[in-house]
Design a protein around this motif. Structure first.
Motif, PDB file in Angstrom:
ATOM      1  N   UNK A   1      10.394   3.862  -3.508  1.00 17.65           N
ATOM      2  CA  UNK A   1      11.036   3.555  -4.794  1.00 17.65           C
ATOM      3  C   UNK A   1      11.745   4.768  -5.393  1.00 17.65           C
ATOM      4  N   UNK A   2      11.143   5.929  -5.258  1.00 23.06           N
ATOM      5  CA  UNK A   2      11.761   7.120  -5.863  1.00 23.06           C
ATOM      6  C   UNK A   2      13.111   7.424  -5.202  1.00 23.06           C
TER       7      UNK A   2
ATOM      8  N   UNK B   1       6.821   9.965  -1.994  1.00 20.10           N
ATOM      9  CA  UNK B   1       7.736   9.545  -0.924  1.00 20.10           C
ATOM     10  C   UNK B   1       7.312   8.221  -0.310  1.00 20.10           C
ATOM     11  N   UNK B   2       6.046   7.865  -0.491  1.00 21.21           N
ATOM     12  CA  UNK B   2       5.530   6.633   0.105  1.00 21.21           C
ATOM     13  C   UNK B   2       5.296   5.547  -0.952  1.00 21.21           C
TER      14      UNK B   2
ATOM     15  N   UNK C   1       0.842  -1.193   0.000  1.00 18.13           N
ATOM     16  CA  UNK C   1       0.000   0.000   0.000  1.00 18.13           C
ATOM     17  C   UNK C   1       0.881   1.249   0.000  1.00 18.13           C
ATOM     18  N   UNK C   2       0.594   2.127  -0.942  1.00 16.73           N
ATOM     19  CA  UNK C   2       1.336   3.373  -1.108  1.00 16.73           C
ATOM     20  C   UNK C   2       0.312   4.491  -0.994  1.00 16.73           C
TER      21      UNK C   2
ATOM     22  N   UNK D   1      12.529   7.727  -9.718  1.00 18.16           N
ATOM     23  CA  UNK D   1      11.365   7.339 -10.518  1.00 18.16           C
ATOM     24  C   UNK D   1      11.518   7.832 -11.958  1.00 18.16           C
ATOM     25  N   UNK D   2      11.200   6.960 -12.903  1.00 12.86           N
ATOM     26  CA  UNK D   2      11.359   7.313 -14.322  1.00 12.86           C
ATOM     27  C   UNK D   2      10.096   7.895 -14.936  1.00 12.86           C
ATOM     28  N   UNK D   3       8.995   7.871 -14.199  1.00 10.79           N
ATOM     29  CA  UNK D   3       7.732   8.356 -14.784  1.00 10.79           C
ATOM     30  C   UNK D   3       7.752   9.880 -14.921  1.00 10.79           C
ATOM     31  N   UNK D   4       7.035  10.406 -15.926  1.00  6.97           N
ATOM     32  CA  UNK D   4       7.107  11.842 -16.220  1.00  6.97           C
ATOM     33  C   UNK D   4       6.861  12.748 -15.016  1.00  6.97           C
TER      34      UNK D   4
END
Lengths: 360, 91
Positions: free
Chosen positions: A251-252, A297-298, A200-201, A257-260
Motif C-alpha cells: 500500500x505504501x 513494504x509488506x 497478512x502483512x 501511506x498517510x499515517x504519521x
C-alpha cells in the motif's frame, strides 16, 4: 456497467470532476459516501494481554507490548473526552484483546459513539457496546488450532456473534490458508454473517511461513474474486479492494501511506490527527500507524487501506472506471467500519489499475 | 483588471465553492474571512480539501497538485495559487 465515452470537456487531458458525477448512480454513491468524510480516527490498545497467542501477531512485536495497562475507567473517560475535543470522531479499539476489558469498552462507547473493535471473537463483547466488531479469522479450525493455538475457534466466533449486526468476520489470507477461504465463507454465509478480507502483512523482521510471495498474492486475488461471486450477500469487498490489496507492491508504494509513521507532514489529514495509544495511554508519533510494527513494504492490511486508499480521492478522480472503483472501495470501507452503513452494489466489476501502476 | 481586483474576484468565487461543497450555513461569500485558516479554524480535513480542489480544477481549468494542498490554507492563498496557475497556463 461501465461507461467509456469521451469526456465532454477535459482539463489538461483529464476528465472533469463534474463529468464523472454526471451518471446518476455515481453521483448518488458520491453523495452517500461523502457524508462520512467527517470521520477522523485514532487507535487504542486496550490491554497488554490476550487469551490466545497467534503466529505473526502484530501486538507482540516492538515496544508497545511492554506498556503497563491502565484499567481505570476514569482515565479512559478523560482520554475519550480529550480526543473528542481535538477532533477525533472515530475510535479503533484493538490490541492485545479488547474483549478482556468490557468495562473499558463501555466507557469508550459512552463518550465516542462511532468506532470498531478488533477481537479474536473468543469472548462475546457485551451488546451494550454499539461498535462494529471485527472478528479475526485466520483459516479453518485446523489452521486456527495450529497457528493460533485455539480449538474450534470459528464455531465459537459464529456462536458468540450469531445474528449480531455489529459483527464482521475478517478473513486474513496468509501464504498458507488461501485454499481454506471457501469452507470458511460457506460457514459464515450459512449463518447470514458478514465477511471481509485482509491480507497478512508481516510484522517487522518476520520471515515465517505466513508471509506472502508473488504467487500466493495471485492465488489470493483469485480466491477473493471467486468468494465474492459465490457469496455476494455475505462478502463486503469490491474488485478494487482486490486490486489494491493483492498487488505486488504494498500500500505504501502504491498510494503513499498517510499515517504519521511514514508521513512527516502535520499540515492536514492523518499526519496531523492520528495517534496510536498504547495500553498505558501514551503515544509515540514516530511509531504511529494503524497496525504498528508492520513491515511497511509488506503492508496490505485492510485497516491501513481503508484510510490510505480512501484518502487518495484526488488521484482516483481521473476517469469513470477509476472513480467508480474508488467509490466501491470507500463504500466497502464504510460498510465494514460504520454501524448502520449498508453497502451498495459495486459500480465497477473489473480490476482497475491503481493510479500510476498496472494491476498486473 | 488590477491584481487586487483580480484576487478579490477569485476570493468571492472560491468562497462560494467552499460554502457549497462543505455545506457551510453560517457564512456567505461576502462575510467569509479570506484569511481564515480553513484547517485550523474551520476544521476542514483532507477529504474536504480534495473535494474543493477537484471543483476548483473544473471551474478554472487548471490542475492542482496533491502535494500543494498544504499551501491552500485560506481563501486568499487559494486565489493566489489559482491566479499563478492561470498565468503559467497562459504563458
Amino acid at each position: 456497467m461501465t461507461n467509456r465515452t469521451a469526456p465532454a470537456d477535459k482539463t489538461e487531458g483529464k476528465w472533469k470532476f463534474g463529468d464523472l458525477l454526471r451518471d446518476a448512480r455515481v453521483r448518488d454513491r458520491w453523495e452517500k459516501v461523502r457524508k462520512y468524510f467527517f470521520l477522523r480516527e485514532s487507535t487504542y490498545d486496550m490491554t497488554n494481554r490476550c487469551n490466545i497467542r497467534c503466529d505473526g501477531c502484530y501486538y507482540y512485536e516492538g515496544e508497545k507490548q511492554f506498556a503497563p495497562e491502565n484499567r481505570d475507567p476514569g482515565s479512559w473517560r478523560d482520554l475519550m473526552r480529550q480526543e473528542k475535543e481535538r477532533g477525533i470522531t472515530y475510535v479503533v479499539l484493538a490490541g492485545a484483546e479488547p474483549s478482556l476489558v468490557p468495562e473499558l469498552l463501555e466507557t469508550c462507547f459512552e463518550i465516542m459513539p462511532l468506532g470498531s473493535i478488533a477481537t479474536n471473537g473468543f469472548r462475546l463483547i457485551p451488546p451494550a457496546v454499539g461498535y462494529k466488531i471485527h472478528i479475526s479469522v485466520w483459516g479453518n479450525d485446523e489452521t486456527s488450532r495450529r497457528v493460533r493455538n485455539a480449538a474450534n475457534l470459528l464455531e465459537r466466533q459464529l456462536d458468540n456473534y450469531d445474528g449480531d449486526p455489529r459483527a464482521v468476520f475478517v478473513y486474513t489470507f496468509t501464504r498458507q490458508n488461501v485454499h481454506e477461504v471457501g469452507e470458511v465463507a460457506e460457514r459464515i454465509a450459512a449463518r447470514n454473517g458478514k465477511l471481509t478480507f485482509n491480507v497478512f502483512s508481516a510484522p517487522v523482521g518476520y520471515e515465517g511461513p505466513l508471509r506472502h510471495d508473488r504467487s500466493s498474492l495471485l492465488l489470493t486475488r483469485r480466491a477473493m474474486l471467486e468468494t465474492m461471486e459465490r457469496y455476494p450477500e455475505s462478502v463486503l469487498f469490491s474488485s478494487y479492494n482486490v486490486a489494491a490489496h493483492t498487488h505486488g507492491q504494498g500500500l505504501h508504494a502504491l498510494y503513499g501511506c498517510s499515517y504519521p509513521r511514514r508521513n512527516a507532514s502535520t499540515d492536514i489529514g492523518l499526519g496531523r490527527s492520528f495517534r496510536q495509544y498504547r495500553a498505558d495511554l501514551t503515544w509515540d508519533r514516530s511509531a504511529a500507524c494503524c497496525v504498528p510494527d508492520t513491515d511497511c513494504d509488506d503492508c496490505r492490511h485492510y485497516a491501513a487501506g481503508s484510510a490510505v486508499v480512501t484518502a487518495r480521492l484526488f488521484r482516483h478522480a481521473a476517469d469513470p472506471d477509476t472513480f467508480r472503483s474508488w467509490l466501491d472501495y470507500v463504500d466497502t470501507y464504510l460498510s465494514v467500519w460504520v454501524m448502520g452503513y449498508e453497502k451498495g452494489e459495486n459500480l465497477c466489476d473489473r480490476l482497475v489499475d491503481p493510479p500510476g501502476f498496472s494491476v498486473e | 483588471m488590477s491584481d487586487v481586483k483580480d484576487i478579490e474576484q477569485h476570493i468571492l468565487r472560491i468562497a462560494q465553492i467552499v460554502i457549497d461543497e462543505l455545506r457551510l450555513e453560517d457564512v456567505t461569500q461576502e462575510t467569509f474571512d479570506p484569511d481564515l485558516d480553513l484547517v485550523d479554524e474551520l476544521g476542514i480535513d483532507s477529504m474536504d480539501l480534495a473535494t474543493v480542489a477537484l471543483v476548483l480544477q473544473d471551474e478554472y481549468g487548471v490542475s492542482i497538485d496533491e502535494d500543494d494542498y498544504p499551501k491552500l490554507k485560506t481563501l486568499r492563498l487559494i486565489a493566489e495559487y489559482i491566479r499563478t496557475r492561470l498565468q503559467e497556463k497562459a504563458a
